[in-house]
Design an enzyme around this catalytic site. Structure first.
Site, short mmCIF file in Angstrom:
data_model
loop_
_atom_site.label_atom_id
_atom_site.label_comp_id
_atom_site.label_asym_id
_atom_site.label_seq_id
_atom_site.Cartn_x
_atom_site.Cartn_y
_atom_site.Cartn_z
CG ASP A 29 -0.27 0.18 2.52
OD1 ASP A 29 -0.16 1.33 3.00
OD2 ASP A 29 0.17 -0.83 3.11
CG ASP A 118 -7.07 4.37 6.08
OD1 ASP A 118 -7.25 4.12 7.28
OD2 ASP A 118 -5.94 4.61 5.61
CD GLU A 120 -4.95 5.15 9.60
OE1 GLU A 120 -3.88 5.44 10.17
OE2 GLU A 120 -5.04 4.61 8.48
#
Length: 334
Positions: A29, A118, A120
Protein backbone atom coordinates in the site's frame (compact mmCIF):
# COMPACT_ATOMS: atom_id res chain seq x y z
CA UNK A 1 -36.31 -15.12 -5.79
CA UNK A 2 -33.33 -16.99 -7.17
CA UNK A 3 -29.86 -15.89 -8.17
CA UNK A 4 -27.92 -16.66 -11.32
CA UNK A 5 -24.19 -16.07 -11.59
CA UNK A 6 -22.96 -15.43 -15.09
CA UNK A 7 -19.34 -15.67 -16.13
CA UNK A 8 -17.97 -12.43 -17.51
CA UNK A 9 -15.05 -12.55 -19.93
CA UNK A 10 -12.64 -9.69 -19.26
CA UNK A 11 -9.10 -9.56 -20.55
CA UNK A 12 -6.74 -9.15 -17.63
CA UNK A 13 -3.00 -8.69 -17.52
CA UNK A 14 -1.03 -11.81 -16.68
CA UNK A 15 1.07 -11.75 -13.54
CA UNK A 16 4.42 -13.27 -12.78
CA UNK A 17 6.84 -13.11 -9.90
CA UNK A 18 8.37 -14.99 -7.03
CA UNK A 19 6.22 -17.85 -5.79
CA UNK A 20 4.53 -17.53 -2.41
CA UNK A 21 2.30 -19.76 -0.31
CA UNK A 22 -1.18 -20.19 -1.78
CA UNK A 23 -2.78 -18.60 1.27
CA UNK A 24 -0.43 -15.62 1.46
CA UNK A 25 -0.50 -13.41 -1.64
CA UNK A 26 1.81 -10.43 -1.05
CA UNK A 27 1.03 -6.82 -1.90
CA UNK A 28 1.75 -3.21 -0.96
CA UNK A 29 0.00 0.00 0.00
CA UNK A 30 1.34 3.43 -0.96
CA UNK A 31 0.49 7.11 -0.67
CA UNK A 32 1.92 10.48 -1.62
CA UNK A 33 4.59 9.98 1.05
CA UNK A 34 5.91 6.91 -0.76
CA UNK A 35 6.84 8.96 -3.84
CA UNK A 36 7.40 7.60 -7.32
CA UNK A 37 7.62 3.81 -7.38
CA UNK A 38 9.53 1.27 -9.42
CA UNK A 39 6.51 -0.94 -10.03
CA UNK A 40 8.32 -3.55 -12.19
CA UNK A 41 10.62 -4.09 -9.20
CA UNK A 42 7.57 -4.68 -6.99
CA UNK A 43 6.36 -7.32 -9.43
CA UNK A 44 9.83 -8.88 -9.63
CA UNK A 45 9.85 -9.05 -5.82
CA UNK A 46 6.64 -11.10 -5.80
CA UNK A 47 4.04 -8.36 -5.34
CA UNK A 48 0.61 -9.14 -6.79
CA UNK A 49 -1.53 -6.19 -5.71
CA UNK A 50 -1.30 -2.57 -4.61
CA UNK A 51 -3.52 -0.15 -2.73
CA UNK A 52 -2.98 3.53 -3.56
CA UNK A 53 -4.31 6.45 -1.52
CA UNK A 54 -6.60 8.58 -3.65
CA UNK A 55 -8.29 11.01 -1.27
CA UNK A 56 -8.73 12.31 2.27
CA UNK A 57 -11.81 14.11 3.55
CA UNK A 58 -13.32 16.24 0.77
CA UNK A 59 -10.39 18.52 0.00
CA UNK A 60 -7.31 16.37 -0.55
CA UNK A 61 -6.34 14.25 -3.55
CA UNK A 62 -3.01 12.48 -3.70
CA UNK A 63 -1.06 14.64 -6.21
CA UNK A 64 0.74 11.63 -7.66
CA UNK A 65 -2.22 9.25 -7.52
CA UNK A 66 -2.51 8.97 -11.31
CA UNK A 67 1.12 7.97 -11.80
CA UNK A 68 1.10 5.55 -8.86
CA UNK A 69 -2.24 3.97 -9.74
CA UNK A 70 -1.55 3.84 -13.46
CA UNK A 71 1.98 2.58 -12.90
CA UNK A 72 0.73 -0.32 -10.80
CA UNK A 73 -1.69 -1.32 -13.54
CA UNK A 74 0.89 -1.03 -16.30
CA UNK A 75 3.23 -3.30 -14.35
CA UNK A 76 0.47 -5.94 -14.18
CA UNK A 77 -0.59 -5.55 -10.57
CA UNK A 78 -4.17 -5.76 -9.42
CA UNK A 79 -4.75 -2.38 -7.81
CA UNK A 80 -7.26 -0.57 -5.64
CA UNK A 81 -7.74 2.96 -4.33
CA UNK A 82 -8.36 4.03 -0.74
CA UNK A 83 -9.91 7.00 1.05
CA UNK A 84 -8.58 8.23 4.38
CA UNK A 85 -11.68 9.11 6.39
CA UNK A 86 -12.11 12.41 8.22
CA UNK A 87 -15.51 11.78 9.84
CA UNK A 88 -15.59 15.09 11.74
CA UNK A 89 -15.30 17.23 8.61
CA UNK A 90 -18.31 16.14 6.54
CA UNK A 91 -20.83 13.31 6.28
CA UNK A 92 -20.04 9.87 4.91
CA UNK A 93 -22.01 10.36 1.71
CA UNK A 94 -20.09 13.51 0.80
CA UNK A 95 -16.70 11.87 1.38
CA UNK A 96 -17.66 8.76 -0.57
CA UNK A 97 -18.78 10.97 -3.45
CA UNK A 98 -15.48 12.87 -3.36
CA UNK A 99 -13.58 9.56 -3.44
CA UNK A 100 -15.65 8.29 -6.39
CA UNK A 101 -14.98 11.44 -8.38
CA UNK A 102 -11.26 11.49 -7.68
CA UNK A 103 -9.97 8.02 -8.50
CA UNK A 104 -12.00 5.71 -6.29
CA UNK A 105 -14.64 4.61 -8.77
CA UNK A 106 -14.57 0.87 -9.46
CA UNK A 107 -14.25 -0.18 -13.11
CA UNK A 108 -15.00 -3.54 -14.64
CA UNK A 109 -11.57 -4.22 -16.15
CA UNK A 110 -10.59 -7.34 -14.22
CA UNK A 111 -7.71 -5.47 -12.58
CA UNK A 112 -9.42 -3.12 -10.12
CA UNK A 113 -10.25 -4.02 -6.52
CA UNK A 114 -13.21 -2.49 -4.67
CA UNK A 115 -12.45 0.86 -3.08
CA UNK A 116 -11.23 1.06 0.51
CA UNK A 117 -12.51 3.12 3.44
CA UNK A 118 -9.52 3.73 5.71
CA UNK A 119 -10.65 4.13 9.36
CA UNK A 120 -7.98 4.62 12.01
CA UNK A 121 -6.90 6.80 14.92
CA UNK A 122 -7.18 10.52 14.30
CA UNK A 123 -3.60 11.58 13.43
CA UNK A 124 -4.38 15.29 13.69
CA UNK A 125 -5.48 15.48 17.33
CA UNK A 126 -3.12 18.35 18.11
CA UNK A 127 -4.55 20.35 15.21
CA UNK A 128 -8.27 19.58 15.29
CA UNK A 129 -8.68 19.00 19.02
CA UNK A 130 -10.63 15.77 18.44
CA UNK A 131 -10.05 12.41 20.10
CA UNK A 132 -9.06 9.19 18.34
CA UNK A 133 -12.67 8.81 17.16
CA UNK A 134 -12.77 12.32 15.66
CA UNK A 135 -15.21 13.45 18.34
CA UNK A 136 -18.02 11.14 17.15
CA UNK A 137 -20.03 8.85 19.39
CA UNK A 138 -20.09 5.16 18.53
CA UNK A 139 -23.63 5.56 17.18
CA UNK A 140 -22.69 8.51 15.00
CA UNK A 141 -19.58 6.73 13.74
CA UNK A 142 -21.61 3.69 12.69
CA UNK A 143 -24.02 6.01 10.87
CA UNK A 144 -21.11 7.75 9.15
CA UNK A 145 -19.62 4.46 7.98
CA UNK A 146 -23.04 3.23 6.85
CA UNK A 147 -23.57 6.35 4.75
CA UNK A 148 -20.12 6.04 3.15
CA UNK A 149 -20.39 2.36 2.29
CA UNK A 150 -23.99 2.73 1.07
CA UNK A 151 -23.04 5.52 -1.32
CA UNK A 152 -20.12 3.51 -2.66
CA UNK A 153 -22.24 0.41 -3.19
CA UNK A 154 -24.99 2.34 -4.95
CA UNK A 155 -22.45 3.91 -7.30
CA UNK A 156 -20.39 0.81 -8.12
CA UNK A 157 -22.29 -2.35 -7.17
CA UNK A 158 -19.27 -3.37 -5.06
CA UNK A 159 -18.94 -3.67 -1.30
CA UNK A 160 -16.18 -1.34 -0.16
CA UNK A 161 -13.24 -2.83 1.73
CA UNK A 162 -12.87 -1.50 5.29
CA UNK A 163 -9.35 -0.89 6.61
CA UNK A 164 -9.11 -0.64 10.37
CA UNK A 165 -7.56 -1.98 13.56
CA UNK A 166 -9.42 -4.10 16.08
CA UNK A 167 -8.77 -1.59 18.85
CA UNK A 168 -10.07 1.40 16.85
CA UNK A 169 -13.15 -0.50 15.75
CA UNK A 170 -13.98 -1.53 19.29
CA UNK A 171 -13.45 1.95 20.69
CA UNK A 172 -15.03 4.05 17.96
CA UNK A 173 -17.91 1.84 16.71
CA UNK A 174 -18.63 -0.10 19.88
CA UNK A 175 -17.39 -3.20 18.02
CA UNK A 176 -20.29 -2.91 15.57
CA UNK A 177 -21.43 -6.09 13.83
CA UNK A 178 -23.18 -4.28 10.97
CA UNK A 179 -20.50 -4.47 8.27
CA UNK A 180 -19.93 -8.19 7.74
CA UNK A 181 -20.70 -7.84 4.00
CA UNK A 182 -17.68 -5.56 3.56
CA UNK A 183 -14.28 -7.25 3.18
CA UNK A 184 -11.91 -6.49 6.06
CA UNK A 185 -8.40 -5.14 5.56
CA UNK A 186 -6.97 -5.57 9.04
CA UNK A 187 -4.08 -3.46 10.25
CA UNK A 188 -1.99 -5.18 12.89
CA UNK A 189 1.75 -5.04 12.75
CA UNK A 190 3.32 -8.27 13.87
CA UNK A 191 3.56 -11.96 13.07
CA UNK A 192 -0.15 -12.81 13.49
CA UNK A 193 -3.42 -11.01 12.60
CA UNK A 194 -4.73 -11.56 16.12
CA UNK A 195 -8.34 -11.08 17.22
CA UNK A 196 -10.73 -9.53 14.71
CA UNK A 197 -13.51 -6.97 15.18
CA UNK A 198 -16.94 -8.54 15.73
CA UNK A 199 -18.23 -7.72 12.24
CA UNK A 200 -15.86 -10.26 10.70
CA UNK A 201 -15.02 -13.93 11.08
CA UNK A 202 -11.99 -13.62 8.81
CA UNK A 203 -9.85 -10.92 7.27
CA UNK A 204 -9.49 -10.48 3.51
CA UNK A 205 -6.29 -8.42 3.61
CA UNK A 206 -3.78 -8.02 6.41
CA UNK A 207 -1.32 -5.16 6.81
CA UNK A 208 1.39 -6.73 8.94
CA UNK A 209 4.02 -4.00 8.71
CA UNK A 210 4.16 -0.24 8.28
CA UNK A 211 7.13 -0.77 5.98
CA UNK A 212 7.18 -3.99 4.00
CA UNK A 213 9.93 -5.77 2.08
CA UNK A 214 8.85 -4.30 -1.27
CA UNK A 215 7.64 -0.70 -1.01
CA UNK A 216 5.21 1.09 1.30
CA UNK A 217 3.29 -1.06 3.76
CA UNK A 218 3.59 -4.84 3.89
CA UNK A 219 0.34 -6.65 3.11
CA UNK A 220 -1.05 -10.08 2.31
CA UNK A 221 -4.28 -11.29 0.72
CA UNK A 222 -5.92 -14.08 2.69
CA UNK A 223 -6.47 -16.56 -0.14
CA UNK A 224 -5.13 -17.76 -3.45
CA UNK A 225 -4.12 -15.57 -6.37
CA UNK A 226 -7.17 -16.79 -8.30
CA UNK A 227 -9.43 -15.62 -5.45
CA UNK A 228 -7.70 -12.25 -5.51
CA UNK A 229 -8.45 -11.96 -9.22
CA UNK A 230 -12.05 -12.95 -8.52
CA UNK A 231 -12.34 -10.10 -6.02
CA UNK A 232 -11.27 -7.72 -8.78
CA UNK A 233 -13.51 -9.39 -11.35
CA UNK A 234 -16.59 -10.93 -9.68
CA UNK A 235 -19.18 -12.79 -11.76
CA UNK A 236 -22.20 -10.97 -13.08
CA UNK A 237 -25.27 -11.52 -10.95
CA UNK A 238 -28.89 -11.75 -12.04
CA UNK A 239 -31.88 -12.31 -9.76
CA UNK A 240 -34.99 -13.95 -11.19
CA UNK A 241 -38.41 -13.76 -9.53
CA UNK A 242 -41.94 -14.71 -10.59
CA UNK A 243 -45.47 -13.63 -9.80
CA UNK A 244 -48.82 -15.28 -10.52
CA UNK A 245 -51.77 -13.04 -11.37
CA UNK A 246 -54.57 -15.59 -11.45
CA UNK A 247 -55.03 -18.48 -13.83
CA UNK A 248 -54.23 -16.50 -16.96
CA UNK A 249 -51.36 -14.14 -16.08
CA UNK A 250 -47.73 -14.83 -15.11
CA UNK A 251 -44.91 -12.31 -14.67
CA UNK A 252 -41.16 -12.94 -14.55
CA UNK A 253 -38.70 -10.24 -13.49
CA UNK A 254 -35.01 -10.37 -14.34
CA UNK A 255 -32.91 -7.93 -12.28
CA UNK A 256 -29.21 -7.20 -12.72
CA UNK A 257 -27.96 -6.97 -9.13
CA UNK A 258 -24.26 -7.43 -9.88
CA UNK A 259 -21.51 -5.00 -10.83
CA UNK A 260 -21.41 -5.76 -14.57
CA UNK A 261 -23.88 -5.10 -17.38
CA UNK A 262 -25.16 -8.42 -18.75
CA UNK A 263 -25.99 -9.36 -22.31
CA UNK A 264 -27.88 -12.06 -24.17
CA UNK A 265 -29.91 -13.31 -21.20
CA UNK A 266 -32.35 -15.95 -22.45
CA UNK A 267 -35.69 -16.93 -20.96
CA UNK A 268 -37.68 -19.95 -22.02
CA UNK A 269 -41.07 -20.95 -20.65
CA UNK A 270 -43.74 -23.53 -21.16
CA UNK A 271 -47.34 -23.46 -19.97
CA UNK A 272 -48.85 -26.56 -18.41
CA UNK A 273 -52.24 -27.72 -17.20
CA UNK A 274 -53.98 -27.66 -20.56
CA UNK A 275 -53.40 -24.03 -21.53
CA UNK A 276 -51.59 -22.14 -24.25
CA UNK A 277 -49.81 -18.80 -24.40
CA UNK A 278 -51.84 -16.11 -26.18
CA UNK A 279 -49.86 -12.97 -25.37
CA UNK A 280 -46.20 -12.28 -24.52
CA UNK A 281 -45.02 -8.71 -25.28
CA UNK A 282 -41.37 -8.56 -26.29
CA UNK A 283 -41.12 -12.31 -26.74
CA UNK A 284 -41.96 -14.98 -29.29
CA UNK A 285 -44.53 -17.66 -28.48
CA UNK A 286 -46.30 -20.59 -30.06
CA UNK A 287 -48.72 -23.00 -28.42
CA UNK A 288 -47.47 -23.64 -24.90
CA UNK A 289 -43.95 -22.29 -25.44
CA UNK A 290 -42.51 -18.81 -25.05
CA UNK A 291 -38.98 -17.44 -25.59
CA UNK A 292 -37.51 -14.08 -24.64
CA UNK A 293 -34.02 -12.60 -25.10
CA UNK A 294 -32.62 -9.63 -23.18
CA UNK A 295 -29.94 -8.20 -25.44
CA UNK A 296 -28.48 -5.98 -22.72
CA UNK A 297 -29.40 -5.28 -19.11
CA UNK A 298 -27.36 -2.52 -17.41
CA UNK A 299 -26.32 -2.76 -13.79
CA UNK A 300 -29.14 -2.04 -11.29
CA UNK A 301 -31.77 -2.36 -14.03
CA UNK A 302 -34.53 -4.91 -14.35
CA UNK A 303 -37.05 -6.06 -16.90
CA UNK A 304 -40.40 -7.78 -16.40
CA UNK A 305 -42.10 -10.07 -18.90
CA UNK A 306 -45.83 -10.74 -18.59
CA UNK A 307 -47.38 -13.80 -20.19
CA UNK A 308 -51.10 -14.24 -20.80
CA UNK A 309 -52.51 -17.74 -21.20
CA UNK A 310 -55.83 -19.29 -22.12
CA UNK A 311 -56.75 -22.40 -20.11
CA UNK A 312 -58.92 -25.08 -21.69
CA UNK A 313 -60.58 -25.84 -18.34
CA UNK A 314 -61.91 -23.57 -15.61
CA UNK A 315 -60.65 -25.80 -12.82
CA UNK A 316 -57.48 -27.64 -11.92
CA UNK A 317 -53.85 -26.65 -11.53
CA UNK A 318 -52.32 -24.57 -14.29
CA UNK A 319 -49.07 -22.66 -14.56
CA UNK A 320 -45.78 -22.11 -16.31
CA UNK A 321 -42.30 -23.55 -16.00
CA UNK A 322 -39.69 -20.86 -16.68
CA UNK A 323 -35.93 -21.17 -17.16
CA UNK A 324 -33.42 -18.30 -17.13
CA UNK A 325 -29.90 -19.66 -17.46
CA UNK A 326 -29.50 -22.16 -14.61
CA UNK A 327 -32.48 -20.78 -12.68
CA UNK A 328 -35.78 -22.67 -12.91
CA UNK A 329 -39.12 -21.33 -11.66
CA UNK A 330 -42.49 -23.02 -11.46
CA UNK A 331 -45.46 -20.64 -11.31
CA UNK A 332 -48.74 -22.31 -10.33
CA UNK A 333 -52.36 -21.27 -10.06
CA UNK A 334 -55.62 -23.12 -9.31
Amino acid sequence: MKRLLLSTVIASIGMTGVAHAADDVPGVDVSNWTGEIDWPAVVAGGGKFAFVQATEGTNYRNPIFDSQYGGAATAGLIRGAYHFAQPHESDGTAQADYFLQNGGNWVSDGQTLPGVLDLEDNPYQSKNGKNSCYGLSTKDMVTWITDWTKKYYEATGRRAIIYTTTSWWRTCTGDSKKFAVNPLWLARWGSEPGELPKSWKKHTFWQSAEKGPLVGGGNAFNGSESRLKELANPPAEVRVSGRVGGRTSYAVTIANTGPHPVTNVKLSGRAFGGQRVVKAPGCTFSGTAVRCVVKELPRRKKITFVFTTKPRKSKGTVGMNVTVGSVKLTLKAR
